[in-house]
Design an enzyme around this catalytic site. Structure first.
Site, short mmCIF file in Angstrom:
data_model
loop_
_atom_site.label_atom_id
_atom_site.label_comp_id
_atom_site.label_asym_id
_atom_site.label_seq_id
_atom_site.Cartn_x
_atom_site.Cartn_y
_atom_site.Cartn_z
N TYR A 1 17.97 28.97 9.47
CA TYR A 1 17.13 29.56 9.81
C TYR A 1 16.83 29.52 11.34
O TYR A 1 16.37 28.55 12.20
CB TYR A 1 15.23 29.24 9.45
CG TYR A 1 15.45 29.66 7.83
CD1 TYR A 1 15.11 31.03 7.26
CD2 TYR A 1 15.65 27.87 7.13
CE1 TYR A 1 15.41 30.61 6.30
CE2 TYR A 1 15.54 28.67 5.74
CZ TYR A 1 14.74 30.64 4.64
OH TYR A 1 15.17 30.23 3.80
N MET B 1 14.56 23.78 2.87
CA MET B 1 13.18 23.54 1.85
C MET B 1 14.21 22.69 1.34
O MET B 1 13.98 21.52 1.32
CB MET B 1 12.56 24.46 1.79
CG MET B 1 11.67 23.38 0.22
SD MET B 1 10.72 24.75 -0.69
CE MET B 1 9.87 25.34 0.41
N ARG C 1 -10.89 1.01 14.19
CA ARG C 1 -11.44 2.21 12.98
C ARG C 1 -12.59 1.17 11.56
O ARG C 1 -13.40 1.24 11.81
CB ARG C 1 -9.91 1.49 12.43
CG ARG C 1 -8.30 2.27 13.02
CD ARG C 1 -7.48 2.47 12.63
NE ARG C 1 -6.81 1.06 11.34
CZ ARG C 1 -6.06 0.80 10.61
NH1 ARG C 1 -4.47 2.22 11.08
NH2 ARG C 1 -5.41 -0.59 10.68
N LYS D 1 0.73 -0.82 -0.14
CA LYS D 1 0.04 0.50 -0.06
C LYS D 1 1.22 1.09 0.44
O LYS D 1 2.07 0.72 0.31
CB LYS D 1 -0.72 -0.12 1.22
CG LYS D 1 -0.22 -0.34 2.61
CD LYS D 1 -1.02 -0.35 3.68
CE LYS D 1 0.06 0.09 5.47
NZ LYS D 1 -1.65 0.20 5.73
#
Length: 356
Positions: free
Chosen positions: A253, A301, A130, A35
């Site tokens: 950053y 990024m 679920r 999957k």
């Protein structure tokens, strides 16, 4: 030249991992779970390496059709079943085994016009909460399905919520036994963790997923370190820049890392747009030129920074393993507060993938 980041897939490791699954569950057949595009590895790239499996298990109809188009003629199990009644036409055409977990699916099966019966996996809710029928409803639903002309072979299935723990399946097994009372049926219960650690739950079919790709169902590599399982995916790149920091200078950053002394750092062509976790903190393990070191500062990024103190020889073009054979994906994921499953599935489309 292209950007140096790439993911390489070791197909021999994949074959070995399937062999180890068979050794762990020698009396069961194996659904190889592919999957989420084979956990980010790519179904089209890896399915043939799993050709010795007994069947493939997945979710998306499109992925099932891909397997058929590539030549797989064996069983395919749709783990969440059909999502719309009209899907049954394609299930019939491609001979797919469907999970049944909800009342509406019973009516859809009853009313479908099929060329031949479909094999069914009836799902019991054993505590995951679920999908699946409650144990006290299973006998009734089983009998309903058994009476349908559209239903072929039937198997009882469930999914464990805590199989990574030594006593994690006892309650679920009790509920499954309640559900199976009065039935003579095949069973498929074991996920990766139960396949490795709970032989009492193997029964007829096991459904390994994450262990096929060489990561731990517990999220801890040490739990599978002695099994012989091998990582299939290696994410690698190179150093594209070097900076020498003075004491007190900061990196990236937000300036979240400050050099205590003079320090060389390498800038690696990899970032969160490639699938590397943005929340990986300073100290996340990484391999530079075969030497274990760590990330420093905030992941950007397209780039991240690494400490070059343990590897003074490193420079522009030096190879970097972000995860793979030496830096286990479970260790990177744990540092970032997630799991190896997520990192595999998050590999970005822009990252070139090669098979070896």
């Amino acid at each position: 030249m292209t950007r140096p980041i790439q993911a390489s897939l070791d197909l021999q490791a994949l074959k070995q991992n399937l062999s180890i699954v068979r050794q762990a569950a020698p009396h069961a057949r194996v659904w190889s779970v592919v999957k989420a595009n084979a956990y980010g590895h790519g179904i089209e790239r890896i399915w043939s390496a799993l050709g010795a499996t007994d069947g493939f298990a997945l979710l998306n109809l499109e992925e099932a059709i891909t397997l058929r188009e590539r030549g797989w003629k064996g069983p395919i199990l749709m783990l969440e079943g059909f999502f719309h009644a009209q899907d049954l036409e394609m299930y019939d055409q491609h001979r797919l085994t469907t999970c049944v977990h909800s009342n509406w699916q019973l009516k859809a099966l009853q009313n479908a016009r099929l060329k031949a019966p479909l094999d069914i996996y009836l799902k019991v809710n054993s505590g995951m909460n679920r999908l699946g029928f409650q144990p006290d409803r299973v006998l009734t639903v089983w009998q309903q399905l058994r009476a349908m002309a559209n239903v072929g072979e039937m198997t009882l299935m469930s999914h464990f919520a805590e199989a990574e723990h030594p006593d994690g399946i006892s309650g679920a097994m009790a509920r499954i036994e309640q559900a199976a009372e009065g039935l003579e049926c095949r069973r498929s219960l074991s996920n990766s963790a139960a396949t490795l650690w709970h032989p009492e739950a193997h029964f007829d079919w096991v459904r390994p997923g994450i262990i096929l790709y060489g990561a731990s169902p517990s999220g801890q590599w040490r739990d599978i370190a002695n099994t012989g399982l091998r990582p299939v995916m290696t994410l690698s790149s190179e150093i594209i820049g070097v900076q020498t920091l003075k004491a007190g200078e900061r990196v990236g950053y937000g300036g979240r890392y400050t050099a205590r002394d003079e320090q060389r750092i390498g800038i690696v062509a990899a970032g969160y747009a490639d699938g590397y976790p943005r929340h990986a903190p300073t100290g996340t393990p990484v391999l530079v030129d075969g030497v274990r070191t760590m990330t420093v500062g905030t992941v950007s990024m397209d780039m991240l920074a690494v400490d070059l103190t343990p590897c003074p020889q490193a420079g522009i073009g030096t190879p970097v393993e972000l995860w793979g054979k030496e830096i286990k994906i479970d260790d990177v994921a744990a540092a970032a507060g997630t799991v190896g499953y997520e990192l595999m599935c998050a590999l970005a489309l822009r990252v070139p993938v090669v098979t070896v």
